[in-house]
Design an enzyme around this catalytic site. Structure first.
Site, PDB file in Angstrom:
ATOM      1  N   CYS A   1       0.860  -1.176   0.000  1.00  0.00           N
ATOM      2  CA  CYS A   1       0.000   0.000   0.000  1.00  0.00           C
ATOM      3  C   CYS A   1       0.904   1.236   0.000  1.00  0.00           C
ATOM      4  O   CYS A   1       2.129   1.140   0.112  1.00  0.00           O
ATOM      5  CB  CYS A   1      -0.902   0.001   1.229  1.00  0.00           C
ATOM      6  SG  CYS A   1       0.016   0.097   2.797  1.00  0.00           S
TER       7      CYS A   1
ATOM      8  N   HIS B   1       5.726  -5.133   8.731  1.00  0.00           N
ATOM      9  CA  HIS B   1       5.753  -6.516   9.194  1.00  0.00           C
ATOM     10  C   HIS B   1       5.864  -7.488   8.018  1.00  0.00           C
ATOM     11  O   HIS B   1       4.894  -8.112   7.595  1.00  0.00           O
ATOM     12  CB  HIS B   1       4.499  -6.817  10.027  1.00  0.00           C
ATOM     13  CG  HIS B   1       4.577  -6.274  11.408  1.00  0.00           C
ATOM     14  ND1 HIS B   1       3.462  -6.012  12.183  1.00  0.00           N
ATOM     15  CD2 HIS B   1       5.639  -5.926  12.175  1.00  0.00           C
ATOM     16  CE1 HIS B   1       3.845  -5.544  13.359  1.00  0.00           C
ATOM     17  NE2 HIS B   1       5.156  -5.478  13.368  1.00  0.00           N
TER      18      HIS B   1
ATOM     19  N   HIS C   1       4.129   1.833  11.719  1.00  0.00           N
ATOM     20  CA  HIS C   1       3.028   1.598  12.649  1.00  0.00           C
ATOM     21  C   HIS C   1       2.800   2.755  13.608  1.00  0.00           C
ATOM     22  O   HIS C   1       1.767   2.819  14.271  1.00  0.00           O
ATOM     23  CB  HIS C   1       3.305   0.324  13.468  1.00  0.00           C
ATOM     24  CG  HIS C   1       3.681  -0.843  12.620  1.00  0.00           C
ATOM     25  ND1 HIS C   1       4.997  -1.233  12.428  1.00  0.00           N
ATOM     26  CD2 HIS C   1       2.931  -1.700  11.895  1.00  0.00           C
ATOM     27  CE1 HIS C   1       5.022  -2.281  11.626  1.00  0.00           C
ATOM     28  NE2 HIS C   1       3.793  -2.578  11.284  1.00  0.00           N
TER      29      HIS C   1
ATOM     30  N   CYS D   1       2.716   5.787   8.919  1.00  0.00           N
ATOM     31  CA  CYS D   1       1.758   5.944   7.827  1.00  0.00           C
ATOM     32  C   CYS D   1       0.866   7.148   8.113  1.00  0.00           C
ATOM     33  O   CYS D   1       0.352   7.288   9.225  1.00  0.00           O
ATOM     34  CB  CYS D   1       0.910   4.684   7.691  1.00  0.00           C
ATOM     35  SG  CYS D   1      -0.431   4.845   6.478  1.00  0.00           S
TER      36      CYS D   1
ATOM     37  N   HIS E   1      -0.143  -4.822  19.594  1.00  0.00           N
ATOM     38  CA  HIS E   1       0.267  -4.487  18.233  1.00  0.00           C
ATOM     39  C   HIS E   1       0.947  -3.119  18.263  1.00  0.00           C
ATOM     40  O   HIS E   1       0.481  -2.201  18.941  1.00  0.00           O
ATOM     41  CB  HIS E   1      -0.936  -4.469  17.298  1.00  0.00           C
ATOM     42  CG  HIS E   1      -0.557  -4.325  15.845  1.00  0.00           C
ATOM     43  ND1 HIS E   1      -0.261  -3.108  15.274  1.00  0.00           N
ATOM     44  CD2 HIS E   1      -0.400  -5.253  14.860  1.00  0.00           C
ATOM     45  CE1 HIS E   1       0.047  -3.288  14.004  1.00  0.00           C
ATOM     46  NE2 HIS E   1      -0.040  -4.589  13.727  1.00  0.00           N
TER      47      HIS E   1
ATOM     48  N   GLU F   1       0.972  -0.600  16.358  1.00  0.00           N
ATOM     49  CA  GLU F   1       0.104   0.537  16.039  1.00  0.00           C
ATOM     50  C   GLU F   1      -0.759   0.917  17.232  1.00  0.00           C
ATOM     51  O   GLU F   1      -0.957   2.105  17.523  1.00  0.00           O
ATOM     52  CB  GLU F   1      -0.783   0.222  14.831  1.00  0.00           C
ATOM     53  CG  GLU F   1      -1.633   1.416  14.425  1.00  0.00           C
ATOM     54  CD  GLU F   1      -2.607   1.104  13.310  1.00  0.00           C
ATOM     55  OE1 GLU F   1      -3.700   1.717  13.301  1.00  0.00           O
ATOM     56  OE2 GLU F   1      -2.292   0.262  12.450  1.00  0.00           O
TER      57      GLU F   1
ATOM     58  N   CYS G   1      -7.956   1.630   7.125  1.00  0.00           N
ATOM     59  CA  CYS G   1      -7.430   2.332   5.967  1.00  0.00           C
ATOM     60  C   CYS G   1      -7.959   1.751   4.655  1.00  0.00           C
ATOM     61  O   CYS G   1      -8.418   0.601   4.596  1.00  0.00           O
ATOM     62  CB  CYS G   1      -5.899   2.338   5.998  1.00  0.00           C
ATOM     63  SG  CYS G   1      -5.122   0.832   5.385  1.00  0.00           S
TER      64      CYS G   1
ATOM     65  N   SER H   1      -0.741  -7.878  10.786  1.00  0.00           N
ATOM     66  CA  SER H   1      -2.160  -7.895  11.120  1.00  0.00           C
ATOM     67  C   SER H   1      -3.039  -7.936   9.878  1.00  0.00           C
ATOM     68  O   SER H   1      -3.974  -8.723   9.783  1.00  0.00           O
ATOM     69  CB  SER H   1      -2.511  -6.653  11.965  1.00  0.00           C
ATOM     70  OG  SER H   1      -3.896  -6.579  12.206  1.00  0.00           O
TER      71      SER H   1
ATOM     72  N   SER I   1       1.995  -5.405   3.293  1.00  0.00           N
ATOM     73  CA  SER I   1       3.437  -5.266   3.512  1.00  0.00           C
ATOM     74  C   SER I   1       4.244  -6.324   2.769  1.00  0.00           C
ATOM     75  O   SER I   1       5.449  -6.453   2.981  1.00  0.00           O
ATOM     76  CB  SER I   1       3.752  -5.328   5.014  1.00  0.00           C
ATOM     77  OG  SER I   1       3.094  -6.427   5.623  1.00  0.00           O
TER      78      SER I   1
END
Length: 320
Positions: free
Chosen positions: A22, A51, A84, A106, A134, A136, A205, A234, A278
């Site tokens: 992305c 990741h 993240h 991001c 996680h 993030e 997202c 994730s 990713s």
């Protein structure tokens, strides 16, 4: 005479589109690469930049050194923060040590950080829908004082949550969640707290949503579905869950073609293939090549939506 060559069994491979990198992942990787070009090796990266084992290994070969905490970095070398996001304390620490740092968070994760701060400044109690531990989630919760954000992981958590004031609650979400699972959690929150404040725009997202929709469009025609991605990704794990929910019992997450078990393909006529946000496209091509070595493969690309999003690099990396 030699024995005639046995005809290979036909197999249709459905390639989900969009898949793979992305805009946020592409930007983060470019930040590490450009930092290495500008400042030379080593460049330190706090946490895996994204990741994916293959991405991390390639950047290591270029001179990136991956660490978990800032105190593992020397003060005279650049450090990059992962896509993240990080708690506010991390850049504050870097500034106090006079370190050169580049933030590869991001922009869509940064948007969640801004929303959380806005709700907090308005005196609202905040719940974050996400997965404990996680990076993030750690980064988002770390934007605010400890205890300011309550983590909600399941519908059961949503039903058990007791706010200080049921009329003054706001929610945000991790960007890489299952769209369907998150909708169920949000519905449970809205049922209990009709006045709950939602994000101005969906937190999950565009890339996560698009890849899950692409899997749904491929799953209906697939006997087996393969997701390229690492187990700690994730969004990649969510793609397997989506495929199974759509009825593909043989849905598998694999790092690369070396993890492909041909026993999964026994009796299959159609195999769906996708990649997490990713995972590089070369891994997808590796799986197709592995299947072509055994089967008479026909590849069909299945379009869900075309992505045109791109994000700017930090100014320090594009200025002369």
């Amino acid at each position: 005479m030699s024995e005639p060559t046995r005809a290979r069994r036909p197999l249709t491979v459905l390639l989900a589109t969009p898949r793979g990198f992305c805009a946020g992942v592409d930007r983060a990787i470019q930040i590490v690469e450009r930092t290495l070009e500008k400042y030379g090796a080593p460049v330190y990266v706090r946490h895996e930049i994204v990741h994916n084992r293959h991405v991390v290994d390639r950047l290591k070969a270029l001179g990136a050194v991956f660490v978990e905490e800032l105190d593992e970095c020397p003060t005279d070398r650049p450090v990059v923060f992962s896509a993240h996001g990080v708690p506010k304390s991390v850049p504050a620490d870097a500034k106090s040590r006079n370190m050169l740092y580049l933030d590869a968070t991001c922009p869509l994760v940064s948007k969640v950080h801004v929303e959380a701060q806005r709700h907090y400044d308005a005196g609202m109690e905040i719940v974050l829908i996400g997965h404990a531990g996680h990076p993030e989630v750690v980064g988002t919760m770390g934007q605010l004082p400890e205890g300011a954000v309550t983590l909600i992981e399941t519908v059961e958590d949503a039903r058990a949550f007791t706010p200080r004031d049921a009329t003054n609650v706001a929610f945000a979400t991790q960007t890489t969640l299952s769209v369907d699972d998150t909708a169920a959690i949000v519905a449970a929150l809205r049922e209990r707290f009709p006045e709950i404040s939602a994000p101005h725009k969906e937190d999950i997202c565009y890339a996560t949503t698009n890849r899950q929709e692409a899997v749904k469009s491929v799953a209906a025609r697939s006997d087996v579905l393969l997701v390229l991605g690492s187990a700690n990704s994730s969004n990649s794990v969510r793609l397997v869950e989506v495929a199974k929910r759509e009825g593909v019992a043989q849905a598998h997450l694999i790092d690369d073609a070396s993890f492909l078990d041909l026993a999964w393909i026994d009796g299959a006529r159609t195999v769906g293939v996708t990649a997490g946000a990713s995972a590089p496209e070369v891994l997808v091509q590796g799986v197709i090549d592995a299947l072509r070595a055994v089967f008479d493969v026909t590849v069909e690309e299945v379009d869900a939506v075309r992505e045109t999003v791109s994000f700017k690099l930090p100014r320090v990396l594009v200025e002369g």
